[in-house]
Design a protein around this motif. Structure first.
Motif, PDB file in Angstrom:
ATOM      1  N   TYR A  43       0.690  -1.250  -0.034  1.00 12.57           N
ATOM      2  CA  TYR A  43      -0.061   0.019  -0.100  1.00 12.57           C
ATOM      3  C   TYR A  43       0.795   1.386   0.091  1.00 12.57           C
ATOM      4  O   TYR A  43       0.492   2.399  -0.583  1.00 12.57           O
ATOM      5  CB  TYR A  43      -1.122  -0.040   1.144  1.00 12.57           C
ATOM      6  CG  TYR A  43      -0.264   0.247   2.412  1.00 12.57           C
ATOM      7  CD1 TYR A  43      -0.219   1.828   3.070  1.00 12.57           C
ATOM      8  CD2 TYR A  43       0.461  -0.539   3.191  1.00 12.57           C
ATOM      9  CE1 TYR A  43       0.580   2.137   4.094  1.00 12.57           C
ATOM     10  CE2 TYR A  43       1.201  -0.158   4.393  1.00 12.57           C
ATOM     11  CZ  TYR A  43       1.139   1.119   4.615  1.00 12.57           C
ATOM     12  OH  TYR A  43       1.719   1.646   5.915  1.00 12.57           O
ATOM     13  N   GLN A  44       2.043   1.237   0.506  1.00  9.82           N
ATOM     14  CA  GLN A  44       2.950   2.411   0.787  1.00  9.82           C
ATOM     15  C   GLN A  44       3.207   3.162  -0.733  1.00  9.82           C
ATOM     16  O   GLN A  44       3.760   4.058  -0.818  1.00  9.82           O
ATOM     17  CB  GLN A  44       4.227   2.003   1.195  1.00  9.82           C
ATOM     18  CG  GLN A  44       3.948   1.853   2.676  1.00  9.82           C
ATOM     19  CD  GLN A  44       5.090   1.344   3.508  1.00  9.82           C
ATOM     20  OE1 GLN A  44       6.381   0.932   2.903  1.00  9.82           O
ATOM     21  NE2 GLN A  44       5.185   1.539   4.699  1.00  9.82           N
ATOM     22  N   TYR A  45       2.805   2.370  -1.734  1.00  5.11           N
ATOM     23  CA  TYR A  45       2.973   2.955  -3.067  1.00  5.11           C
ATOM     24  C   TYR A  45       2.202   4.179  -2.910  1.00  5.11           C
ATOM     25  O   TYR A  45       2.440   4.874  -3.990  1.00  5.11           O
ATOM     26  CB  TYR A  45       2.827   1.929  -4.260  1.00  5.11           C
ATOM     27  CG  TYR A  45       2.746   2.307  -5.564  1.00  5.11           C
ATOM     28  CD1 TYR A  45       3.992   2.571  -6.318  1.00  5.11           C
ATOM     29  CD2 TYR A  45       1.366   2.644  -6.104  1.00  5.11           C
ATOM     30  CE1 TYR A  45       3.829   3.013  -7.659  1.00  5.11           C
ATOM     31  CE2 TYR A  45       1.380   3.146  -7.511  1.00  5.11           C
ATOM     32  CZ  TYR A  45       2.576   3.279  -8.128  1.00  5.11           C
ATOM     33  OH  TYR A  45       2.756   3.824  -9.417  1.00  5.11           O
ATOM     34  N   PHE A  46       0.953   3.982  -2.823  1.00  2.24           N
ATOM     35  CA  PHE A  46      -0.123   4.881  -2.808  1.00  2.24           C
ATOM     36  C   PHE A  46       0.065   6.168  -1.675  1.00  2.24           C
ATOM     37  O   PHE A  46      -1.076   6.818  -1.074  1.00  2.24           O
ATOM     38  CB  PHE A  46      -1.367   4.589  -2.637  1.00  2.24           C
ATOM     39  CG  PHE A  46      -1.950   3.490  -3.740  1.00  2.24           C
ATOM     40  CD1 PHE A  46      -2.265   4.275  -5.072  1.00  2.24           C
ATOM     41  CD2 PHE A  46      -1.852   2.265  -3.544  1.00  2.24           C
ATOM     42  CE1 PHE A  46      -2.493   3.561  -6.087  1.00  2.24           C
ATOM     43  CE2 PHE A  46      -2.100   1.531  -4.728  1.00  2.24           C
ATOM     44  CZ  PHE A  46      -2.612   2.018  -5.869  1.00  2.24           C
ATOM     45  N   THR A  47       1.517   6.483  -1.281  1.00  2.62           N
ATOM     46  CA  THR A  47       1.624   7.460  -0.245  1.00  2.62           C
ATOM     47  C   THR A  47       2.376   8.784  -0.960  1.00  2.62           C
ATOM     48  O   THR A  47       3.045   8.659  -1.924  1.00  2.62           O
ATOM     49  CB  THR A  47       2.480   6.937   0.947  1.00  2.62           C
ATOM     50  OG1 THR A  47       3.731   6.528   0.553  1.00  2.62           O
ATOM     51  CG2 THR A  47       1.749   5.673   1.583  1.00  2.62           C
ATOM     52  N   GLU A  48       2.399   9.939  -0.189  1.00  2.00           N
ATOM     53  CA  GLU A  48       2.917  10.851  -0.456  1.00  2.00           C
ATOM     54  C   GLU A  48       4.628  10.727  -0.510  1.00  2.00           C
ATOM     55  O   GLU A  48       5.118  11.234  -1.339  1.00  2.00           O
ATOM     56  CB  GLU A  48       2.384  12.246   0.292  1.00  2.00           C
ATOM     57  CG  GLU A  48       2.907  13.392  -0.015  1.00  2.00           C
ATOM     58  CD  GLU A  48       2.682  14.824   1.032  1.00  2.00           C
ATOM     59  OE1 GLU A  48       3.106  15.852   0.675  1.00  2.00           O
ATOM     60  OE2 GLU A  48       1.839  14.404   1.832  1.00  2.00           O
ATOM     61  N   LYS A  49       5.027  10.011   0.685  1.00  3.10           N
ATOM     62  CA  LYS A  49       6.258   9.958   0.619  1.00  3.10           C
ATOM     63  C   LYS A  49       6.971   8.979  -0.555  1.00  3.10           C
ATOM     64  O   LYS A  49       8.171   9.278  -0.999  1.00  3.10           O
ATOM     65  CB  LYS A  49       6.512   9.091   1.910  1.00  3.10           C
ATOM     66  CG  LYS A  49       8.006   8.837   2.253  1.00  3.10           C
ATOM     67  CD  LYS A  49       8.289   8.404   3.439  1.00  3.10           C
ATOM     68  CE  LYS A  49       9.784   8.416   3.914  1.00  3.10           C
ATOM     69  NZ  LYS A  49      10.286   8.089   5.268  1.00  3.10           N
ATOM     70  N   ASP A  54      -1.705  11.048  -6.301  1.00  3.68           N
ATOM     71  CA  ASP A  54      -3.038  11.254  -5.669  1.00  3.68           C
ATOM     72  C   ASP A  54      -2.908  10.198  -4.388  1.00  3.68           C
ATOM     73  O   ASP A  54      -3.621   8.965  -4.564  1.00  3.68           O
ATOM     74  CB  ASP A  54      -4.015  10.725  -6.666  1.00  3.68           C
ATOM     75  CG  ASP A  54      -5.393  10.472  -5.812  1.00  3.68           C
ATOM     76  OD1 ASP A  54      -5.717  11.403  -4.983  1.00  3.68           O
ATOM     77  OD2 ASP A  54      -6.183   9.893  -6.206  1.00  3.68           O
ATOM     78  N   PRO A  55      -2.055  10.429  -3.416  1.00  2.00           N
ATOM     79  CA  PRO A  55      -2.179   9.526  -2.133  1.00  2.00           C
ATOM     80  C   PRO A  55      -3.516   9.142  -1.467  1.00  2.00           C
ATOM     81  O   PRO A  55      -4.263   9.934  -1.287  1.00  2.00           O
ATOM     82  CB  PRO A  55      -1.366  10.469  -1.128  1.00  2.00           C
ATOM     83  CG  PRO A  55      -0.877  11.531  -1.888  1.00  2.00           C
ATOM     84  CD  PRO A  55      -1.658  11.652  -2.981  1.00  2.00           C
ATOM     85  N   GLN A  56      -3.332   7.696  -1.263  1.00  2.00           N
ATOM     86  CA  GLN A  56      -4.707   6.991  -0.595  1.00  2.00           C
ATOM     87  C   GLN A  56      -4.224   6.990   0.504  1.00  2.00           C
ATOM     88  O   GLN A  56      -5.271   6.576   1.294  1.00  2.00           O
ATOM     89  CB  GLN A  56      -4.923   5.738  -1.465  1.00  2.00           C
ATOM     90  CG  GLN A  56      -4.804   5.984  -3.159  1.00  2.00           C
ATOM     91  CD  GLN A  56      -6.226   6.362  -3.314  1.00  2.00           C
ATOM     92  OE1 GLN A  56      -7.395   6.081  -3.102  1.00  2.00           O
ATOM     93  NE2 GLN A  56      -6.049   7.326  -4.489  1.00  2.00           N
ATOM     94  N   PHE A  57      -3.295   6.488   1.139  1.00  2.00           N
ATOM     95  CA  PHE A  57      -2.912   6.358   2.598  1.00  2.00           C
ATOM     96  C   PHE A  57      -1.724   7.094   2.977  1.00  2.00           C
ATOM     97  O   PHE A  57      -0.753   7.597   2.160  1.00  2.00           O
ATOM     98  CB  PHE A  57      -2.252   4.891   2.497  1.00  2.00           C
ATOM     99  CG  PHE A  57      -3.352   3.858   1.694  1.00  2.00           C
ATOM    100  CD1 PHE A  57      -4.524   3.534   2.640  1.00  2.00           C
ATOM    101  CD2 PHE A  57      -3.203   3.306   0.585  1.00  2.00           C
ATOM    102  CE1 PHE A  57      -5.314   2.621   1.799  1.00  2.00           C
ATOM    103  CE2 PHE A  57      -3.826   2.367  -0.222  1.00  2.00           C
ATOM    104  CZ  PHE A  57      -5.238   2.162   0.605  1.00  2.00           C
TER     105      PHE A  57
END
Length: 185
Positions: A43-49, A54-57
């Motif tokens: 899931y970290q693929y979908f983070t701002e970092k 479009d961060p989801q988590f």
């Protein structure tokens, strides 16, 4: 050429054919997320970092197996006995692993008898010590450092072999492999 200290999931699974009826696909929303996640990530693929547009988590707001997608060139990190609906590992194609695939990834021998029910099979695999790991630990404890073929060790079958019978078979096999005094205190 140096040999890798592990076997990749793709190499483990290249010998197994999974029928369409054994395949389990996640719900539509989960499938859409998995389509974007590169193999080997979660899931970290979908983070701002990670720089997702479009961060989801949030970073480290979920456990590491959440939306974990296996990589064919690396070992699978873990198999949970009772996963949530978005708990990996997922196949790099975005589907769930079939029970036979999970067993092989966990180093069970090809002919290991699995329960027919998917959830029961996954629970058995997830709760087990991988046979290759168990064989290595026994070898290290006994000081033999020999690589033992996991297929030589007895395999418990849920609902078919009592714990006592399994223990007797295990003790007998360990004595065959390492001598009669292996279990002496």
């Amino acid at each position: 050429m140096t040999k890798s200290p592990w076997v990749g999931a793709g190499d483990v699974l290249n010998t197994v054919d999974v029928s369409d009826e054994d395949l389990q696909h996640p719900d539509e929303e989960t499938a859409e997320l998995l389509d974007e996640i590169p193999a080997g990530m979660n899931y970290q693929y979908f983070t701002e970092k990670m720089g997702h547009p479009d961060p989801q988590f949030g970073w480290r707001t979920k456990f590491s197996d959440y939306l974990r997608k296996a990589h064919p060139d690396k070992p699978v990190k873990s198999v949970l006995a009772s996963p949530g609906y978005r708990t990996g590992p997922f196949h790099w194609d975005g589907r769930r692993f079939a029970p036979r695939e999970l067993a092989l990834l966990h180093s069970f021998p090809h002919g290991f008898d699995l329960p027919e029910a998917t959830t029961v099979a996954r629970e058995q695999i997830g709760n087990a010590v991988p046979p290759e790991l168990g064989a290595s630990v026994v070898g290290a404890v006994l000081g033999t450092h020999e690589q033992t073929d996991a297929e030589q060790l007895p395999s418990p079958r849920r609902g078919r072999t009592s714990h006592q019978t399994y223990r007797e078979r295990t003790e007998r096999r360990l004595k065959e492999l390492y001598g009669d005094d292996v279990l002496d205190d």
